[in-house]
Design a protein around this motif. Sequence first.
Motif, PDB file in Angstrom:
ATOM      1  N   GLU A   5       0.839  -1.181   0.000  1.00 55.94           N
ATOM      2  CA  GLU A   5       0.000   0.000   0.000  1.00 55.94           C
ATOM      3  C   GLU A   5       0.883   1.242   0.000  1.00 55.94           C
ATOM      4  OE1 GLU A   5      -3.582   0.078   0.075  1.00 55.94           O
ATOM      5  OE2 GLU A   5      -3.075  -1.936  -0.604  1.00 55.94           O
ATOM      6  N   GLY A   7       2.744   4.371   0.998  1.00 55.10           N
ATOM      7  CA  GLY A   7       3.182   4.781   2.329  1.00 55.10           C
ATOM      8  C   GLY A   7       3.815   3.653   3.109  1.00 55.10           C
ATOM      9  N   GLN A   8       3.658   2.388   2.637  1.00 52.23           N
ATOM     10  CA  GLN A   8       4.312   1.273   3.294  1.00 52.23           C
ATOM     11  C   GLN A   8       5.630   0.980   2.589  1.00 52.23           C
ATOM     12  OE1 GLN A   8       1.513  -1.937   3.116  1.00 52.23           O
ATOM     13  NE2 GLN A   8       0.316  -1.193   4.846  1.00 52.23           N
ATOM     14  N   GLN A  25      10.143   5.075   2.985  1.00 54.72           N
ATOM     15  CA  GLN A  25       8.852   5.689   2.793  1.00 54.72           C
ATOM     16  C   GLN A  25       9.027   7.099   2.252  1.00 54.72           C
ATOM     17  OE1 GLN A  25       6.354   5.531   6.210  1.00 54.72           O
ATOM     18  NE2 GLN A  25       6.999   3.499   6.787  1.00 54.72           N
ATOM     19  N   GLN A 421      -5.461   5.831  -0.269  1.00 55.53           N
ATOM     20  CA  GLN A 421      -4.554   5.134   0.650  1.00 55.53           C
ATOM     21  C   GLN A 421      -3.865   6.122   1.586  1.00 55.53           C
ATOM     22  OE1 GLN A 421      -1.935   2.707  -1.733  1.00 55.53           O
ATOM     23  NE2 GLN A 421      -3.636   1.679  -2.758  1.00 55.53           N
ATOM     24  N   GLU A 424      -6.390   7.031   4.261  1.00 54.97           N
ATOM     25  CA  GLU A 424      -6.621   5.930   5.193  1.00 54.97           C
ATOM     26  C   GLU A 424      -5.462   5.766   6.167  1.00 54.97           C
ATOM     27  OE1 GLU A 424      -7.248   2.625   2.651  1.00 54.97           O
ATOM     28  OE2 GLU A 424      -9.339   3.141   2.165  1.00 54.97           O
ATOM     29  N   ASN A 425      -4.253   6.113   5.716  1.00 56.18           N
ATOM     30  CA  ASN A 425      -3.070   5.899   6.554  1.00 56.18           C
ATOM     31  C   ASN A 425      -2.561   7.175   7.216  1.00 56.18           C
ATOM     32  OD1 ASN A 425      -2.109   2.912   6.053  1.00 56.18           O
ATOM     33  ND2 ASN A 425      -2.664   3.701   4.029  1.00 56.18           N
TER      34      ASN A 425
END
Length: 490
Positions: A5, A7-8, A25, A421, A424-425
């Motif tokens: 995903e 950011g990972q 990152q 994404q 969400e993060n």
Amino acid sequence: MSTPEFGQQWRPGDPGLPDGQGTAQPATPQPAGMPYAPTHPQGGYPATDQPPQYGFQAQPFGDVQQLGQYPAQPPGQYPHPQGRKPRRRGLVVGLVVALVLAIGGGATWWVLAERASVASGSSTPEEAASRLLTALGDGDVVGLAQTVEPAEASLLGDMLTSSADELKRLGMLTEDADLSAFSGITLTAKDLRFDSAAAERINDRVTITKLTGGTLTVSADLRKLPLTPEYRDAMVAAAGGPDAASESQTFDIASLVRESGAPISIATVNVDGEWYPSLFYTLTHNILTEEELSWPQTSIPAVGAYSPTEAVRQTLQAALDADLKRVIELLPPDEMAVLHDAGPMLVESLAAEGAEPSGIKVVDLKAEETPITNGTKVTITTLTLEAPGRGRLTIVKDGDCYTITAPEGTQRVCGADLARQLAENAGPGVPTEGLAESTMALAEEGLGLVTTEVEGKHYVSPLRSYGELAISLYRNLTPEQFRAMLSSSG
């Protein structure tokens, strides 16, 4: 094919990643042109008629209340408090910040933008350093323009001009904010004295002057900054009200020198037979001094590429090969001259850390070249990498979407996917207002690096690339989204 995903981090062994290498990152840089780092006040915003608090924090000019706590010493004797070697970075940074405030917040924004028409230097290093400070104090705008090192002035001037334009559009700066009369912060220098005998000659171009006496007075009045009323009122309120909105402080150079144990170093550079002060060399020299390191005796020469795209391709390949020498060769010889001069030491340090080539090769790189102010933006549209034993990884840009093809399969990722994404993060305190718009706009623009041309060769400019990215973060925000983003920052 599976991908992490946004950011990972990739993990070693993830399918489709050449050679199982991991990547860091992505970091979000602080946008250029922001006068203060926004913070979120405790408890939110009350429903009153008071102006919204955008979190601007008023900071004192420095730890000057500590000055004078040490007993006076005979001339030439500089004690080290508590028997320790002094940490000079705080002093150096404080003085440089004062200069930057005066340059970035005073009438000299215009100076940086108009440097080409009036630029001239000084006959000696000490005169160059002195003229920079005395021009600020005299309000001599043209005189100050004539002292700024040309390549650094061009770089900083372009970034400041772009930032000012965006801040006007977003409603932070007033429409009539004049870069030739940008008021609110001033610096006044008096009776400056240099120890010419102690000046250090780094090479035939660079001399470090030693400032030993005189005074510097920094004054600020937040009410005079050319901000729109809501931002100006919010900043004044954060400072403690109108009575606390202005402040002035004088630094005695001799006292600072006695406290630190050494004169204040200001680097100057000889360009076409004339001397100019240099912020980049000054910062680098003081860091080397603090770390007890010396300038190398040789430099890494500039060796550019035949086109902007080729400069980007060669820089990427050199990074994958852990070839720092080649990376430095591809940096602009004018605005990044300091890294060419410090290069041999940096290369030696990297070798001592055991950096090894990744083995990954750039098989294909295609890009769009777009002219921008004093440079070319190179936006990668196709990138193919090959790793031994792993095959090829190809990334192709199509609008705001990217198709990633590897031996394990193909995946398509678009700006909306990245925006979702990210939202969400997003961690606590991360502003999400306008995040989707900015993310999709950046995906549409693509990964761009800025190159410059010097004597027919092309080089990658890291600071111009950073500045372009920072401005891009705000380019697609509306004033309302910008205001909400500042209000939600914390």
